[in-house]
Design a protein around this motif. Structure first.
Motif, mmCIF file in Angstrom:
data_model
loop_
_atom_site.group_PDB
_atom_site.id
_atom_site.type_symbol
_atom_site.label_atom_id
_atom_site.label_comp_id
_atom_site.label_asym_id
_atom_site.label_seq_id
_atom_site.Cartn_x
_atom_site.Cartn_y
_atom_site.Cartn_z
ATOM 1 N N SER A 63 48.995 33.680 35.051
ATOM 2 C CA SER A 63 48.450 34.073 36.350
ATOM 3 C C SER A 63 48.322 35.566 36.595
ATOM 4 N N VAL A 64 49.160 36.375 35.976
ATOM 5 C CA VAL A 64 49.231 37.785 36.370
ATOM 6 C C VAL A 64 47.924 38.532 36.134
ATOM 7 N N ASP A 65 47.198 38.235 35.080
ATOM 8 C CA ASP A 65 45.957 38.961 34.809
ATOM 9 C C ASP A 65 44.833 38.597 35.774
ATOM 10 N N ALA A 66 44.978 37.482 36.466
ATOM 11 C CA ALA A 66 43.949 37.072 37.420
ATOM 12 C C ALA A 66 44.169 37.630 38.815
ATOM 13 N N VAL A 67 45.258 38.369 39.013
ATOM 14 C CA VAL A 67 45.530 38.974 40.320
ATOM 15 C C VAL A 67 45.112 40.433 40.290
ATOM 16 N N VAL A 68 44.345 40.850 41.278
ATOM 17 C CA VAL A 68 43.783 42.193 41.308
ATOM 18 C C VAL A 68 44.358 43.002 42.469
ATOM 19 N N HIS A 69 44.164 44.313 42.380
ATOM 20 C CA HIS A 69 44.601 45.250 43.416
ATOM 21 C C HIS A 69 43.383 45.603 44.262
ATOM 22 N N VAL A 70 43.418 45.300 45.539
ATOM 23 C CA VAL A 70 42.304 45.572 46.448
ATOM 24 C C VAL A 70 42.614 46.826 47.253
ATOM 25 N N GLN A 71 41.721 47.793 47.223
ATOM 26 C CA GLN A 71 41.877 49.032 47.985
ATOM 27 C C GLN A 71 40.686 49.207 48.909
ATOM 28 N N THR A 72 40.940 49.612 50.134
ATOM 29 C CA THR A 72 39.876 49.736 51.127
ATOM 30 C C THR A 72 39.899 51.114 51.784
ATOM 31 N N ALA A 73 38.756 51.500 52.322
ATOM 32 C CA ALA A 73 38.643 52.727 53.104
ATOM 33 C C ALA A 73 37.831 52.414 54.352
ATOM 34 N N SER A 98 45.549 48.748 51.348
ATOM 35 C CA SER A 98 45.849 48.213 50.026
ATOM 36 C C SER A 98 46.358 46.784 50.148
ATOM 37 N N GLY A 99 45.946 45.950 49.243
ATOM 38 C CA GLY A 99 46.377 44.554 49.217
ATOM 39 C C GLY A 99 46.136 43.959 47.845
ATOM 40 N N SER A 100 46.064 42.653 47.810
ATOM 41 C CA SER A 100 45.884 41.933 46.557
ATOM 42 C C SER A 100 44.729 40.948 46.682
ATOM 43 N N GLY A 101 44.317 40.420 45.562
ATOM 44 C CA GLY A 101 43.274 39.401 45.526
ATOM 45 C C GLY A 101 43.449 38.559 44.276
ATOM 46 N N VAL A 102 42.757 37.420 44.241
ATOM 47 C CA VAL A 102 42.879 36.495 43.109
ATOM 48 C C VAL A 102 41.500 36.147 42.575
ATOM 49 N N ARG A 124 37.271 48.538 46.921
ATOM 50 C CA ARG A 124 37.342 48.662 45.465
ATOM 51 C C ARG A 124 38.399 47.694 44.939
ATOM 52 N N VAL A 125 38.137 47.175 43.759
ATOM 53 C CA VAL A 125 39.049 46.228 43.115
ATOM 54 C C VAL A 125 39.447 46.774 41.755
ATOM 55 N N HIS A 133 36.326 48.570 40.138
ATOM 56 C CA HIS A 133 34.997 48.067 40.478
ATOM 57 C C HIS A 133 34.759 48.180 41.980
ATOM 58 N N VAL A 134 33.528 48.536 42.343
ATOM 59 C CA VAL A 134 33.135 48.444 43.743
ATOM 60 C C VAL A 134 32.917 46.971 44.056
ATOM 61 N N ALA A 135 33.509 46.497 45.147
ATOM 62 C CA ALA A 135 33.416 45.078 45.483
ATOM 63 C C ALA A 135 32.475 44.858 46.657
ATOM 64 N N ARG A 136 31.803 43.736 46.627
ATOM 65 C CA ARG A 136 30.933 43.311 47.732
ATOM 66 C C ARG A 136 31.632 42.194 48.491
ATOM 67 N N VAL A 137 31.604 42.294 49.816
ATOM 68 C CA VAL A 137 32.196 41.238 50.643
ATOM 69 C C VAL A 137 31.170 40.113 50.775
ATOM 70 N N VAL A 138 31.449 38.987 50.169
ATOM 71 C CA VAL A 138 30.539 37.842 50.219
ATOM 72 C C VAL A 138 30.653 37.124 51.552
ATOM 73 N N GLY A 139 31.868 37.005 52.039
ATOM 74 C CA GLY A 139 32.100 36.327 53.309
ATOM 75 C C GLY A 139 33.531 36.518 53.750
ATOM 76 N N SER A 140 33.752 36.371 55.057
ATOM 77 C CA SER A 140 35.095 36.560 55.602
ATOM 78 C C SER A 140 35.262 35.655 56.810
ATOM 79 N N ASP A 141 36.440 35.032 56.928
ATOM 80 C CA ASP A 141 36.677 34.059 57.991
ATOM 81 C C ASP A 141 37.992 34.358 58.703
#
Length: 267
Positions: A63-73, A98-102, A124-125, A133-141
Motif C-alpha cells: 500500500s505505501v507506494d500508492a499513497v501520495v503527498h498532496v500540497q496546495t496553495a 498539506s495532506g495525503s491522497g490514494v 501538486r502531488v 505533478h500538477v494535479a487537476r481537481v476532477v470533482g469534490s463533494d
C-alpha cells in the motif's frame, strides 16, 4: 477538564504577501515492568494471514507506494491594511496546505479529502518515487468530504486495490498510511474500534445542497495532521477507508481516529 474537539487532518501554513492587481500565485519512551510473580496468561498467538511472512510487512509493502503527498496553495484575502487598496495593491496571504491522497487507478486517479483541496488555486502531488505533478481537481463533494484528483505520468502508477469496508470487523487489525506532519510514507497500526460512527464533523448547508453523509470507521491507529486523505488498509493491503479526522483535546493523536469507509468512496 477541557472538552474533546474533532479535528480534520490537513496541515496549513500561511505566508503574508502583497500583490499588484492579479499577480500569478507561485506555486523517553515509558518502560512498563511487572511486579507480579504469577504466570502470564496463555493468550492465543496473533494470527498471521500471509504464508511465510509478516502480515503487517505485507500490507505496508502493498500500500505505501500508492499513497501520495498532496500540497496546495491558496490565496487568502487580507483586509487588515486598507492603505494597500488606496495604492492600487491587493493584500493577501499564500496559505500552503498539506495532506495525503490514494492512487486508485494506475492512470493517475487519486482520492483524497475535500477539505484537503478546498479553495486551492494550485494542487501538486508528490508520488512515493519523489516525482512531483500538477494535479487537476476532477470533482469534490463536501457532503462526504471526498475529492478526486488526476495527474499525468509517463508510466503506470502503483494503485491500491479497493477493499470491502462492509466486511470489516471490530477488533480487526488495520494500517494507516499517509504523510503526518510532512513525514512522508508513514505507516502506523491499530485496530478497528467501532463502525458506523456519526461524529457530526461535516456541516449541512442547504443553500449549497450539502447534506452530510457520515458513517465513519473508528480506529486507534495513530494519525495526525497531514494524514487527511491517506489510506486505511486491511492486512491484505486493500483500501478500506480514507483517514479524515481525530477526536482530541490538543489537536494531535489521542487514540481516536476516523476514516470514511471504502463503501462510500466507491460510490
Amino acid at each position: 477538564m477541557g472538552g474533546v474537539t474533532l479535528f480534520s487532518l490537513g496541515v496549513a501554513t500561511t505566508l503574508t504577501l502583497v500583490l499588484r492587481e492579479s499577480s500569478a500565485l507561485e506555486s523517553t519512551p515509558v518502560r512498563l515492568t511487572s511486579t507480579s510473580t504469577a504466570a502470564p496468561p496463555n493468550w492465543p498467538a496473533p494470527v498471521v494471514t500471509t504464508a511465510g511472512g509478516d502480515a503487517f510487512v505485507h500490507a505496508a509493502a502493498a500500500s505505501v507506494d500508492a499513497v501520495v503527498h498532496v500540497q496546495t496553495a491558496s490565496l487568502v484575502a487580507d483586509q487588515s491594511n486598507p492603505w494597500l487598496s488606496m495604492l492600487g495593491m491587493a493584500g493577501g496571504r499564500i496559505a500552503q496546505g498539506s495532506g495525503s491522497g490514494v492512487l486508485i487507478d494506475e492512470a493517475g486517479v487519486i482520492v483524497t479529502n475535500h477539505h484537503v483541496i478546498q479553495g486551492a488555486r494550485e494542487v501538486r502531488v508528490n508520488t512515493s518515487d519523489g516525482e512531483s505533478h500538477v494535479a487537476r481537481v476532477v470533482g469534490s463533494d463536501p457532503s462526504t468530504d471526498l475529492a478526486v484528483l488526476a495527474i499525468e505520468a509517463d508510466r503506470p502508477l502503483p494503485a491500491m486495490t479497493m477493499g470491502n469496508s462492509d466486511k470489516v470487523q471490530v477488533g480487526e487489525w488495520v494500517l494507516a498510511v499517509g504523510n503526518p506532519l510532512n513525514l512522508t510514507s508513514t505507516v502506523t497500526a491499530g485496530i478497528v474500534s467501532a463502525k458506523g460512527r456519526n461524529i457530526r464533523l461535516l456541516e449541512a448547508d442547504a443553500s449549497r445542497e450539502v447534506f452530510p453523509v457520515e458513517s465513519f470507521l473508528q480506529t486507534d491507529a495513530a494519525v495526525n495532521p497531514g494524514n487527511s486523505g491517506g489510506a486505511l488498509v486491511n492486512l491484505e493491503g486493500q483500501l478500506i477507508g480514507i483517514n479524515t479526522a481525530i477526536a482530541s483535546q490538543t489537536g494531535s493523536y489521542a487514540g481516536y481516529s476516523f476514516a470514511i469507509p471504502s463503501s462510500i468512496v466507491a460510490k
